[in-house]
Design an enzyme around this catalytic site. Structure first.
Site, PDB file in Angstrom:
ATOM      1  N   LYS A  99     -14.369  -3.859   8.226  1.00 47.62           N
ATOM      2  CA  LYS A  99     -13.146  -4.727   8.057  1.00 47.62           C
ATOM      3  C   LYS A  99     -12.142  -3.500   8.734  1.00 47.62           C
ATOM      4  CE  LYS A  99      -9.473  -5.608   4.563  1.00 47.62           C
ATOM      5  NZ  LYS A  99      -9.309  -5.739   3.404  1.00 47.62           N
ATOM      6  N   ALA A 186      -5.247 -10.804   1.971  1.00 40.21           N
ATOM      7  CA  ALA A 186      -3.990  -9.938   1.237  1.00 40.21           C
ATOM      8  C   ALA A 186      -2.969 -10.889   0.924  1.00 40.21           C
ATOM      9  CB  ALA A 186      -3.226  -8.759   2.431  1.00 40.21           C
TER      10      ALA A 186
END
Lengths: 261, 69
Positions: A99, A186
């Site tokens: 990631k 997020a």
């Protein structure tokens, strides 16, 4: 529904919810919450070993074998640091998944687009399966796909802000531009944010604090599991178009009229 | 010999070069599963720990996975 897999590079997953492992009250709650979330991919960070506490086995022992680990490059400000962190993660965890996060500053934790693209290009060339944490910028997301990222993960709002998806229209544009999986990463605050993401066509949702910071993390993990499934089903089913005026659902023929009207 | 390990200077009594495994012994790092080591920003694969030599002044990074999002 078992055919409906999330495909990231050569990997396939039944669950479209990806969860982080940070900021839980303790390991027991973390493990229970991850279990209840149904997640198969879980994120971990890569940090310097604390030489004063080098006997600790850390989080790896708890997660390895049960989940597919997705190491991140959180905390990296430059492509150079992100690439080295990814290479260390690959060696430590024996995975080519990464990631990729390259952030610009501490206050916003927003991605630094220039450094991100440089790092993505380098990691793809080095054989990584790159899942890139990006701004909700359609042009940047397309460029990340073009350099070979296996998944692009636009933010809904800043990390840890819990503000949800601030620009759903950008998500719609990004959805149209991307062929690789698009994941919301997020800004998720509560279950409805995940439903919205999936209804906008996201292939998955990655979150951490929304579960670990909830009053009841385990219950919130269940809520997110249902939310992602629900949003996915709604996206596949296809929503009705929005319209300004009403459209009766009951038939307009055969209405009863009383005399005198 | 002086090394920069995880950003900190450390002195070792060995005057000669040592390999990565010896260095981890000297640092009392027991749990080695899930560790990775880079010397001067190059990752040294585990398979080479017993032969790869660390030299005076080298920058050593020793990392592991931890909780993250």
């Amino acid at each position: 529904m078992s055919e409906d897999q999330l495909r990231v590079g050569p990997y396939s997953f039944s669950s479209r919810l990806l969860v982080g492992t940070a900021r839980y009250p303790n390991y027991q709650v973390m493990l229970e919450a991850i279990e209840q979330s149904g997640a198969e991919l879980v994120t971990v960070a890569i940090r310097r070993l604390d030489l004063a506490a080098s006997k600790e086995s850390g989080v790896l022992e708890l997660l390895a074998g049960r989940y597919t680990l997705l190491p991140n490059t959180a905390g990296c400000y430059t492509a150079r640091d992100a690439v080295l962190t990814a290479q260390l993660a690959r060696e430590a965890l024996e995975t080519d998944l990464i990631k990729l996060e390259v952030i610009a500053d501490d206050q916003t934790l927003l991605p630094d687009s220039e450094e991100l693209l440089v790092a993505a290009r380098e990691l793809v060339a080095d054989g990584f399966v790159v899942m890139a944490y990006a701004n909700d910028d359609p042009v940047l997301c397309r460029k990340l796909q073009d350099v070979g990222c296996a998944a692009v993960m636009p933010l809904g709002s800043p990390i840890g802000s819990g503000m949800g998806i601030r620009n759903p229209y950008n998500f719609q544009i990004i959805r149209e531009l991307l062929e690789v999986p698009m994941l919301l990463d997020a800004g998720v605050g509560t279950a409805s944010d995940a439903v919205l993401a999936m209804e906008l066509g996201c292939d998955g949702v990655l979150l951490n604090t929304a579960i670990s910071g909830a009053k009841k993390p385990v219950q919130m993990a269940q809520a997110f599991r249902l939310a992602v499934e629900s949003g996915r089903a709604a996206w596949q089913a296809g929503r009705i178009p929005r319209r300004l005026y009403a459209d009766p659902s009951s038939p307009s023929a055969g209405l009863i009229k009383s005399r005198g009207q | 010999m002086e090394l920069h390990i995880n950003g900190e200077k450390r002195r070792f009594s060995q005057s000669e070069t040592i390999n990565v495994s010896d260095l981890l012994d000297a640092l009392a790092v027991e749990q080695r599963r899930g560790l990775a080591v880079a010397i001067n920003e190059r990752v040294i694969p585990k398979s080479r720990w017993s032969e790869f030599l660390v030299n005076d002044g080298d920058a050593v990074e020793i990392i592991r996975a931890t909780q993250g999002g």
